[in-house]
Design an enzyme around this catalytic site. Structure first.
Site, PDB file in Angstrom:
ATOM      1  N   HIS A  45      41.558  18.679  85.265  1.00  0.00           N
ATOM      2  CA  HIS A  45      40.996  18.242  83.984  1.00  0.00           C
ATOM      3  C   HIS A  45      42.073  17.867  82.975  1.00  0.00           C
ATOM      4  O   HIS A  45      41.770  17.269  81.945  1.00  0.00           O
ATOM      5  CB  HIS A  45      40.083  19.322  83.407  1.00  0.00           C
ATOM      6  CG  HIS A  45      38.893  19.591  84.266  1.00  0.00           C
ATOM      7  ND1 HIS A  45      37.918  18.652  84.515  1.00  0.00           N
ATOM      8  CD2 HIS A  45      38.529  20.684  84.977  1.00  0.00           C
ATOM      9  CE1 HIS A  45      37.000  19.156  85.326  1.00  0.00           C
ATOM     10  NE2 HIS A  45      37.357  20.389  85.627  1.00  0.00           N
ATOM     11  N   ARG A  70      47.554  23.183  89.286  1.00  0.00           N
ATOM     12  CA  ARG A  70      46.160  23.041  89.722  1.00  0.00           C
ATOM     13  C   ARG A  70      45.974  21.621  90.205  1.00  0.00           C
ATOM     14  O   ARG A  70      46.155  20.659  89.448  1.00  0.00           O
ATOM     15  CB  ARG A  70      45.146  23.353  88.624  1.00  0.00           C
ATOM     16  CG  ARG A  70      43.713  23.106  89.186  1.00  0.00           C
ATOM     17  CD  ARG A  70      42.633  23.738  88.377  1.00  0.00           C
ATOM     18  NE  ARG A  70      42.365  23.025  87.138  1.00  0.00           N
ATOM     19  CZ  ARG A  70      41.348  23.318  86.325  1.00  0.00           C
ATOM     20  NH1 ARG A  70      40.520  24.297  86.611  1.00  0.00           N
ATOM     21  NH2 ARG A  70      41.177  22.636  85.204  1.00  0.00           N
ATOM     22  N   GLU A 149      34.115  29.395  91.502  1.00  0.00           N
ATOM     23  CA  GLU A 149      33.487  28.930  90.261  1.00  0.00           C
ATOM     24  C   GLU A 149      32.094  28.364  90.498  1.00  0.00           C
ATOM     25  O   GLU A 149      31.627  27.532  89.733  1.00  0.00           O
ATOM     26  CB  GLU A 149      34.392  27.931  89.520  1.00  0.00           C
ATOM     27  CG  GLU A 149      34.965  26.808  90.359  1.00  0.00           C
ATOM     28  CD  GLU A 149      35.928  25.905  89.575  1.00  0.00           C
ATOM     29  OE1 GLU A 149      35.990  25.979  88.337  1.00  0.00           O
ATOM     30  OE2 GLU A 149      36.616  25.099  90.220  1.00  0.00           O
ATOM     31  N   ASP A 175      32.723  26.594  84.867  1.00  0.00           N
ATOM     32  CA  ASP A 175      31.906  26.084  85.976  1.00  0.00           C
ATOM     33  C   ASP A 175      31.023  27.175  86.563  1.00  0.00           C
ATOM     34  O   ASP A 175      29.875  26.904  86.939  1.00  0.00           O
ATOM     35  CB  ASP A 175      32.800  25.475  87.062  1.00  0.00           C
ATOM     36  CG  ASP A 175      33.226  24.063  86.694  1.00  0.00           C
ATOM     37  OD1 ASP A 175      32.347  23.276  86.305  1.00  0.00           O
ATOM     38  OD2 ASP A 175      34.422  23.752  86.776  1.00  0.00           O
TER      39      ASP A 175
END
Ligand code: 3PY
Ligand code: MG
Length: 255
Positions: A45, A70, A149, A175
């Site tokens: 993200h 990530r 998640e 999430d």
């Protein structure tokens, strides 16, 4: 730095990881210089891409912190590229099943745990080791964190935790809340979220794995630490900048 994050986490230390969405290497370096143990560059993200990882990692390492990555959703190719660059921890989003976890471990670990492909030129510069020494230590020096998640991931948690080569799980509370609420809501108030977060830490401990989580707030970070989480990430650089700027301009308008 003297010790790898893997050694510190296995010794039971609680480590705090800053979070970087911004691709200017100074953003990650600034967080690393403040005393965070580690900083994560976010390709999911955040705005990082393979190019921005190089400078970001250099700044984090220069500041004496551990570099964490990530990868994007489904980003198995980025797992190997990140480890080859010298990231110590790779976090992979949306690991919902045992087979997702096996595919992730395969990308992150050399045989016999997985099928990571050879080519760690930059990582070997950072560790200063020979090929043989690098190969023999890489699997335990680097950590693969599977993101838990979704409701599906909770249902397969024990199987995910049992996969050889998965060193830990990393909870994404946003999430997870959306999934638990079947898309009707998001946030810490969603029914079942708090219990799930406690349960994940307990199951991870039962399997001898490391529990990690993303904390939206300082209070969440401290609550996670109290619940047994040892790898706690927080404070995306963009949000910290915006929050500090908002405080400053508010105080200037209303002195
Ligand atoms: C989530 O909360 O879903 C996350 O992925 C945190 O980074
Ligand atoms: Mg998420």
């Amino acid at each position: 730095h003297l010790r790898f994050l893997a050694d510190r986490l296995r010794a039971g230390e609680t480590v705090f990881c800053g979070w970087s969405a911004l691709t200017d290497p100074l953003a990650a370096e600034a967080m690393a210089r403040t005393g965070f143990d580690a900083v994560c560059l976010d390709m999911q993200h955040g705005f990082h891409d393979v190019q921005s990882l190089r400078g970001g990692l250099t700044g984090i390492v220069a500041a004496g912190a551990s570099p964490v990555l990530r990868v994007p959703f489904g980003g198995l190719p980025e797992v190997g590229r990140g480890l080859d660059l010298g990231f110590e921890v790779v976090i992979c989003p949306m690991i919902d099943s045992e087979s997702d976890a096996i595919a992730f471990a395969r990308a992150a670990k050399y045989p016999p745990l997985g099928g990571r492909s050879w080519g760690p030129a930059r990582a070997m510069m950072l560790t200063g080791s020979s090929k043989e020494a690098f190969l023999q230590t890489a699997n335990r020096r680097t950590l693969a964190f599977a993101m838990v998640e979704t409701r599906e991931a909770l249902g397969q948690l024990d199987r995910i935790l049992a996969v050889e080569g998965i060193d830990g799980v990393f909870v994404g509370p946003s999430d997870l809340s959306i999934s638990l609420a079947q898309g009707t809501s998001i946030g810490p108030g969603v029914e079942g979220l708090a219990e799930a977060i406690k349960m994940v830490a307990q199951r991870a401990a039962a399997h001898g794995r490391i529990a990690g989580a993303f904390a939206q707030t300082r209070e969440d970070a401290l609550a996670y630490a109290a619940a047994g989480y040892r790898f706690i990430a927080t404070g995306p650089d963009l949000q910290l900048l915006a929050a500090a700027a908002a405080d400053l301009i508010r105080s200037l308008r209303n002195p």
